[in-house]
Scaffold this motif. Sequence first.
Motif, PDB file in Angstrom:
ATOM      1  N   GLY A   1      -3.819   9.149  11.690  1.00  0.00           N
ATOM      2  CA  GLY A   1      -5.541   9.019  12.134  1.00  0.00           C
ATOM      3  C   GLY A   1      -5.862   8.401  11.573  1.00  0.00           C
ATOM      4  N   ASN A   2      -7.107   8.013  11.186  1.00  0.00           N
ATOM      5  CA  ASN A   2      -8.533   6.904  10.351  1.00  0.00           C
ATOM      6  C   ASN A   2      -7.726   6.836   9.259  1.00  0.00           C
ATOM      7  OD1 ASN A   2      -9.708   6.230  13.291  1.00  0.00           O
ATOM      8  ND2 ASN A   2     -11.034   8.609  12.901  1.00  0.00           N
ATOM      9  N   TRP A   3      -7.865   5.990   8.524  1.00  0.00           N
ATOM     10  CA  TRP A   3      -6.936   5.594   7.405  1.00  0.00           C
ATOM     11  C   TRP A   3      -8.432   4.908   7.036  1.00  0.00           C
ATOM     12  CZ3 TRP A   3      -2.293   2.185   5.918  1.00  0.00           C
ATOM     13  CH2 TRP A   3      -1.147   2.920   6.747  1.00  0.00           C
ATOM     14  N   PRO A   4      -8.825   5.876   5.472  1.00  0.00           N
ATOM     15  CA  PRO A   4      -9.879   5.789   4.458  1.00  0.00           C
ATOM     16  C   PRO A   4      -9.954   3.973   4.081  1.00  0.00           C
ATOM     17  CG  PRO A   4      -8.402   6.672   3.136  1.00  0.00           C
ATOM     18  CD  PRO A   4      -7.732   6.633   5.129  1.00  0.00           C
ATOM     19  N   PHE A   5     -10.768   3.774   2.991  1.00  0.00           N
ATOM     20  CA  PHE A   5     -10.216   2.284   2.325  1.00  0.00           C
ATOM     21  C   PHE A   5      -9.382   1.920   1.264  1.00  0.00           C
ATOM     22  CE2 PHE A   5     -11.524  -0.055  -1.133  1.00  0.00           C
ATOM     23  CZ  PHE A   5     -11.383  -1.268  -0.710  1.00  0.00           C
ATOM     24  N   TYR A   6      -8.815   1.640   1.474  1.00  0.00           N
ATOM     25  CA  TYR A   6      -7.539   1.785   0.171  1.00  0.00           C
ATOM     26  C   TYR A   6      -7.673   0.540  -0.473  1.00  0.00           C
ATOM     27  CZ  TYR A   6      -5.292   6.479   1.364  1.00  0.00           C
ATOM     28  OH  TYR A   6      -5.127   7.411   1.979  1.00  0.00           O
ATOM     29  N   PRO A   7      -7.691  -0.104  -1.841  1.00  0.00           N
ATOM     30  CA  PRO A   7      -7.021  -1.265  -2.480  1.00  0.00           C
ATOM     31  C   PRO A   7      -5.333  -1.844  -1.523  1.00  0.00           C
ATOM     32  CG  PRO A   7      -6.353   0.629  -3.946  1.00  0.00           C
ATOM     33  CD  PRO A   7      -7.222   1.300  -2.874  1.00  0.00           C
ATOM     34  N   LYS A   8      -5.127  -2.444  -2.112  1.00  0.00           N
ATOM     35  CA  LYS A   8      -4.479  -3.859  -1.897  1.00  0.00           C
ATOM     36  C   LYS A   8      -3.033  -3.085  -2.646  1.00  0.00           C
ATOM     37  CE  LYS A   8      -6.132  -6.741   1.619  1.00  0.00           C
ATOM     38  NZ  LYS A   8      -5.122  -6.622   2.921  1.00  0.00           N
ATOM     39  N   PHE A   9      -1.340  -2.521  -2.756  1.00  0.00           N
ATOM     40  CA  PHE A   9      -1.135  -2.672  -3.399  1.00  0.00           C
ATOM     41  C   PHE A   9       0.136  -2.994  -3.185  1.00  0.00           C
ATOM     42  CE2 PHE A   9      -2.840   1.601  -1.663  1.00  0.00           C
ATOM     43  CZ  PHE A   9      -3.031   2.530  -2.454  1.00  0.00           C
ATOM     44  N   ASP A  10       0.448  -2.710  -4.390  1.00  0.00           N
ATOM     45  CA  ASP A  10       1.987  -3.685  -5.172  1.00  0.00           C
ATOM     46  C   ASP A  10       3.301  -3.665  -4.653  1.00  0.00           C
ATOM     47  OD1 ASP A  10      -0.141  -6.164  -6.191  1.00  0.00           O
ATOM     48  OD2 ASP A  10       0.087  -3.668  -7.668  1.00  0.00           O
ATOM     49  N   LEU A  11       2.988  -1.859  -4.098  1.00  0.00           N
ATOM     50  CA  LEU A  11       4.257  -1.057  -4.231  1.00  0.00           C
ATOM     51  C   LEU A  11       4.571  -0.096  -3.139  1.00  0.00           C
ATOM     52  CD1 LEU A  11       7.676  -0.468  -4.186  1.00  0.00           C
ATOM     53  CD2 LEU A  11       7.194   0.993  -6.099  1.00  0.00           C
ATOM     54  N   ILE A  12       4.346  -0.113  -2.319  1.00  0.00           N
ATOM     55  CA  ILE A  12       4.045   1.547  -0.855  1.00  0.00           C
ATOM     56  C   ILE A  12       5.517   2.409  -1.284  1.00  0.00           C
ATOM     57  CG2 ILE A  12       3.922   2.093   1.190  1.00  0.00           C
ATOM     58  CD1 ILE A  12       1.576  -0.110   1.237  1.00  0.00           C
ATOM     59  N   MET A  13       5.899   2.650  -1.082  1.00  0.00           N
ATOM     60  CA  MET A  13       6.856   4.324  -1.420  1.00  0.00           C
ATOM     61  C   MET A  13       6.957   4.595   0.644  1.00  0.00           C
ATOM     62  SD  MET A  13       9.599   3.536  -3.539  1.00  0.00           S
ATOM     63  CE  MET A  13       9.683   4.655  -4.403  1.00  0.00           C
ATOM     64  N   LEU A  14       7.139   4.004   1.436  1.00  0.00           N
ATOM     65  CA  LEU A  14       7.300   5.708   3.018  1.00  0.00           C
ATOM     66  C   LEU A  14       8.839   6.027   3.198  1.00  0.00           C
ATOM     67  CD1 LEU A  14       5.046   5.887   4.840  1.00  0.00           C
ATOM     68  CD2 LEU A  14       6.014   3.642   6.190  1.00  0.00           C
ATOM     69  N   ARG A  15       8.762   6.982   2.335  1.00  0.00           N
ATOM     70  CA  ARG A  15      10.379   7.448   2.664  1.00  0.00           C
ATOM     71  C   ARG A  15      10.497   8.611   3.056  1.00  0.00           C
ATOM     72  NH1 ARG A  15      13.767   7.617  -2.423  1.00  0.00           N
ATOM     73  NH2 ARG A  15      12.300   8.760  -3.170  1.00  0.00           N
ATOM     74  N   ASN A  16      11.135   8.779   4.434  1.00  0.00           N
ATOM     75  CA  ASN A  16      11.616   9.641   4.937  1.00  0.00           C
ATOM     76  C   ASN A  16      10.473   9.735   5.935  1.00  0.00           C
ATOM     77  OD1 ASN A  16      13.931   9.442   3.729  1.00  0.00           O
ATOM     78  ND2 ASN A  16      13.126  10.303   1.974  1.00  0.00           N
TER      79      ASN A  16
END
Length: 276
Positions: A200-215
């Motif tokens: 969907g539409n993404w809200p505003f997020y800060p920049k991330f040093d680590l993103i876990m996008l598992r499974n």
Amino acid sequence: MSKDYLPQFYVMLEQQVGIALDDTKQYLLESRLMPLATQNGYPDVYSLIKYLTQNLISPIHWLAFEALTTNETSFFRDKHVFDALKNKILPELISSRQKDKTLRIWSSACSAGQEAYSLAMMLREDFSHLNDWTIYIQATDISELILEKARSGIYSSMEAHRGLDAHYLQKYFNHIDKGAYQIKPALRQMVNFSHHNLVGNWPFYPKFDLIMLRNVLIYFKQDVKDRVLQKMHQQLNGNDSILILGAAESIYLNDLYKLVPLDKISFYKPNSTVKV
């Protein structure tokens, strides 16, 4: 019991939440949606699906979509990943963030919160020298119901013992009624849980040093994967930031990322040679 509306439902499901199903997964539809059908007075799952396809998106649609998302997880799930985080990934990130003393982590598709709380416990347990740092852990999921559980930090005895030993249970949990355990307030406060639909539409997020996008990506078709990965790329904080996927997932033919192999896992960094 007509199944004529299944193709329309598959299209609706993919458009709304990105999950790609077909007729080989009818058993999943029947097992996951039957309770919802019964609660709402439908004689069978396919009568419910007919209603969903013939009416505008409403709360019952989202209950159906949430029922079809997978919320299987555990604390410190996949030991090799957390070993790599402890021994290499986090130390290197911390070293490169010494000036700002800020570390931002995103646990995407966080389910009931075990991954996010595992990261919080690891930071407390193994990186106690960061007590004067700003540590920001964002955890998101599409299911409001599962997010309520995550925010509460309450887990059954079976859930709590999946991945945790007596030391962690004693130090970071309170033993409450009926054998359940609750994450202690200080640790719960380290994690911000919020609703997020990856397609969907993404809200505003800060920049991330680590993103876990598992499974997660394993449920999406390639074009949806590519859109999600492009947006994830925009959320990474520089060329040394990290994206970790599930063990059965990988990024093919996408020059936004470069693969970094370790002994027992691989992860991804933004490809600095590509201009976005």
